[in-house]
Write a protein that holds these residues in place. Structure first.
Motif: not given
Lengths: 385, 411
Positions: A1, A20-28, A108-110, B84, B313
């Motif tokens: 952010m 606001a910049a990307l916070a989590h990873k975008p969807s990959d 990394t994001d779930g 976010g 991470l």
């Protein structure tokens, strides 16, 4: 952010104001393809949140996705992805069957669903076309991260934009050409690998440095008076190294044991440190050094295996590649010994050898290898490296 | 077998055993009841989002789909503000797909397109859209006012404060007078904030405080939250401890990821690390990068054993983002390298590249910190120039400024 978000005017529906910049990873999604002749093994990892948005996996709508809610919909997930990721060669579609159990993997994001299938493509493919349209009309920033292995060559990677036309195309020719060909090719690669592998060379040299000396009174080292016991000791060390690394090289290449390369590389560095330090402050009686070599040789074998796997085993038989590569390693090692030993024997009586080469050289080797340990084990890039 | 050898063997075997397969491996949960993911938002909000998405999908590319598509895109951007999660930006963009590539899409689409472009740091195209919208006589006045406001935020982010000031004046002009308080208030807020960023902090603080008495959170929580945040950031630049209460107030009115990160930074600066941990007390995977970064810093400074996992991470996420060719993460990346990896030499080029794109107080501080840590204070020359041009002062920079800096820069 990155930026502050500013409120919107009352008269309007909510709107983002911020940059606001990307916070989590975008969807990959992670698409892994293993190509073997006309067969392609596919593994596709998709974030559960993305799948829920499309297919409403959260059956009881409590915001908590339970495993049963995912597992019971598995066939549907497989159909959904099969309709959106298609392979073809030269305009001829490949056909897929779903394989594998319902599984998850953590990125990394779930948690991601791991969906596997096996494709059969028309023979003689020069290139594989990947028509990727996952979430093409629901998430414009979704991307597929492709990793394709052809045979055992170096994987190719690409970022797939959903629905792009024409579909992404990956050549299947280039990687195959890189693998060494024939038995002789693997022998040459084996020689090459040990001679450019500074860590293996330093390990061997550190082991052999004290061989031309004997420990006399008050732990003083003197020139060995007779060449026969010296040669026996060298032979024991070299044999131990050969036997040990041959065993693990075979185990790893045959996929029976597959230790992570980070640990292997770190331990190889540790082996060099240990041996060099042992030259400075002897901890092992000289007659036991071959045992140490045996232990560390096991680790070096895994290192050789990593190199051989990176080369790709080519089209030839596994046994021939393995044997050729190992033979190359032994030849390289023997030539190294043949080069070093006469020189060391000749210089063994000098202060230069006993102090400069043995102590100075071992100190330098220990320091360098210690830096490798740090670099490899903790993933710290060395300055200038 | 003698002892050193035995020890060697044990170490070797343990090390091989410990490594295991690198990275996670696919697994099948043994229990059906295991919660494998949590979904953001309330049940009602998720239902509504699904319904909208179905509607948009059913209508396809027909003009009748526009209202639902706009609603879907706005709701997605809203969720992005709150959580976010950048995939929401992708959802918003996909909803506008039929109009996305048009040279002159309907004004409402154009406004949203500018917002989305802005989140991707495509400042040029975003400004083009906003300027065009403001210049289109047929565009509804409220949309134009909103475009002005977005434009201001964008110029401010780029450090073009004088341009922003002029835009703010236009927002407060007779042109938008018919829109009443809904425009007058934001225009007054931006005027006061810009004054505070251009050397007149006292006036800015005074005016913002006066506005706060006029604005009740009940009537307009969005603007009230924004005002509290602006006041909090000003208080932070002035070194005024009131910042804490203002950040907390903003967070209470609108729980947004940006505000949470701002509060975390304030706490980190005061070594109140435990409070940062409470602020970011969620499963690491669910934290946005901004908070994951602050949590990792707090853990590291506390010497907490969980620090390494959090930093790793974040590192993996930043790698993954870079793999996609995304450059909007430079601020996080630079700070990650500087504070978590102790690599100021690697952080400095990123902080410089970030400064070329955005010039907010936080960017100034990052570049100064990186330049100083890397032993190249001259690399932050442009920050000093920028601060001098706008007579900007910032309590946080006092320590980072070189001894020779003009006294106006130091409080």
């Amino acid at each position: 952010m990155t930026h502050r978000l500013v409120s919107w005017l009352l008269a309007l529906a909510a709107l983002s104001m911020g940059t606001a910049a990307l916070a989590h990873k975008p969807s990959d999604a992670y698409l892994t393809l293993e190509v073997q002749d006309t067969q392609v093994e596919q593994r596709l990892d998709i974030h559960l949140r993305d799948l829920d948005r499309e297919l409403v996996l959260d059956h009881d709508d409590d915001g908590r996705l339970q495993w049963a809610e995912v597992r019971t919909r598995w066939e549907e997930l497989q159909r959904y992805t099969a309709e959106r990721v298609r392979l073809s060669v030269a305009g001829q579609p490949c056909s897929a069957v779903a394989t594998g159990e319902p599984q998850l993997d953590e990125h990394t994001d779930g948690a991601y669903a791991v969906l596997r299938s096996r494709w059969t493509c028309p023979a003689g493919a020069q290139a594989l076309a990947i028509d990727y349209r996952l979430f093409a009309d629901t998430d414009a920033s979704h991307r597929g991260l492709l990793r394709l292995r052809h045979g055992t060559g170096t994987p190719q990677t690409a970022v797939l934009v959903p629905g792009s036309a024409p579909p992404a195309s990956v050549s299947l020719v280039a990687t195959a050409g890189e693998a060494p060909s024939g038995f002789g090719g693997f022998v040459a690669e084996g020689i090459h690998h040990i001679l450019i592998g500074t860590d293996h060379v330093l390990f061997l040299l550190a082991l052999l440095l004290p061989a031309v000396l004997v420990t006399g009174a008050a732990s003083r080292r003197d020139a060995a008076p007779q060449w026969r016991p010296m040669l026996t000791e060298v032979l024991k060390i070299v044999t131990a190294f050969t036997v040990a690394h041959s065993v693990t090289l075979a185990l790893a290449v045959l996929d029976i044991v597959d230790p992570p390369s980070r640990w292997v590389e770190s331990l190889i560095a540790v082996s060099v440190v240990f041996t060099a330090v042992d030259n400075l402050r002897p901890m092992l009686a000289p007659q036991h050094r071959w045992r140490l070599t045996l232990v560390f040789g096991l680790v070096h074998g895994f290192g050789f295996a990593g190199a051989l796997k990176d080369l790709g085993l080519g089209g030839g038989s596994l046994a021939a590649s393995l044997l050729g590569f190992n033979l190359g390693v032994e030849l390289g090692q023997l030539s190294l010994v043949a080069l070093f030993l006469p020189l060391a024997w000749w210089a063994r009586g000098t202060r230069f050898y006993q102090r400069g080469v043995l102590l100075g050289g071992s100190s330098a080797v220990a320091l360098l290898a210690l830096a490798w340990v740090v670099e490899r084990a903790f993933d710290v890039p060395l300055p200038g490296a | 077998m003698n002892t050193p050898l035995a020890r060697t063997l044990v170490v070797a075997l343990i090390a091989i055993g410990l490594g295991g397969p690198s990275g996670a491996t696919p697994h099948t949960p043994s229990d059906d009841q295991t919660v494998v993911a949590t979904l953001p938002g309330t049940t009602a909000a998720r239902r509504q989002a699904r319904q909208l998405a179905r509607q948009v999908h059913a209508l396809g590319t027909s003009p009748a789909a526009l209202p639902a598509a706009l609603q879907l895109a706005r709701a997605a951007i809203d969720r992005f503000r709150r959580d976010g999660d950048p995939r929401e930006i992708g959802v918003a963009r996909a909803a506008l797909a039929p109009w996305w590539s048009q040279a002159a899409p309907p004004p409402a689409v154009r406004l949203l397109r500018a917002s989305i472009l802005q989140t991707q740091h495509d400042f040029g195209p975003a400004l083009t859209d906003l300027d065009a919208l403001i210049a289109t006589p047929q565009a509804p006045l409220p949309l134009q006012a909103q475009a002005e406001l977005i434009r201001l935020a964008l110029l401010q982010a780029q450090g073009r404060l004088e341009d922003a000031r002029q835009g703010c004046e236009r927002l407060g002009s007779a042109r938008y007078a018919t829109l009443g308080d809904s425009v007058r208030l934001p225009a007054a807020v931006c005027a006061a904030e810009l004054a505070s960023l251009m050397g007149d902090e006292n006036r800015g603080a005074r005016e913002l405080a006066a506005l706060a008495t006029r604005l009740t959170p009940q009537s307009d929580p969005g603007t009230a939250a924004w005002l509290a945040l602006v006041r909090g950031e000003l208080a932070e630049r002035r070194g005024d401890p009131a910042a804490l209460g203002l950040f907390e107030q903003a967070l209470q009115l609108a729980p947004e990821a940006y505000t949470r990160a701002a509060l975390a930074d304030w706490l980190l600066d005061r070594q109140r690390h435990a409070e940062v941990l409470r602020l970011s007390d969620t499963a690491l995977e669910d934290l946005p990068d901004s908070l994951l970064l602050r949590r990792a810093i707090a853990l590291k400074r506390l010497g907490d054993p969980r620090a390494a996992a959090a930093a790793d991470l974040l590192g993996q996420r930043l790698d993954a983002t870079r793999e996609r060719g995304d450059t909007t993460h430079r601020r996080e990346q630079a700070r990650y390298l500087l504070e978590l990896r102790g690599q100021p030499q690697a952080a400095l080029p990123l902080a410089l590249a970030n400064w070329a794109v955005q010039k907010e107080p936080a960017d100034a501080r990052l570049l100064l910190d990186c330049a100083n840590a890397a032993g190249q204070p001259q690399a932050a020359q442009d920050v000093l120039r920028h601060l001098r041009v706008y007579h900007q002062r910032d309590a946080r920079l006092t320590a980072a400024l070189p001894p020779g800096a003009p006294p106006t820069l130091i409080r």
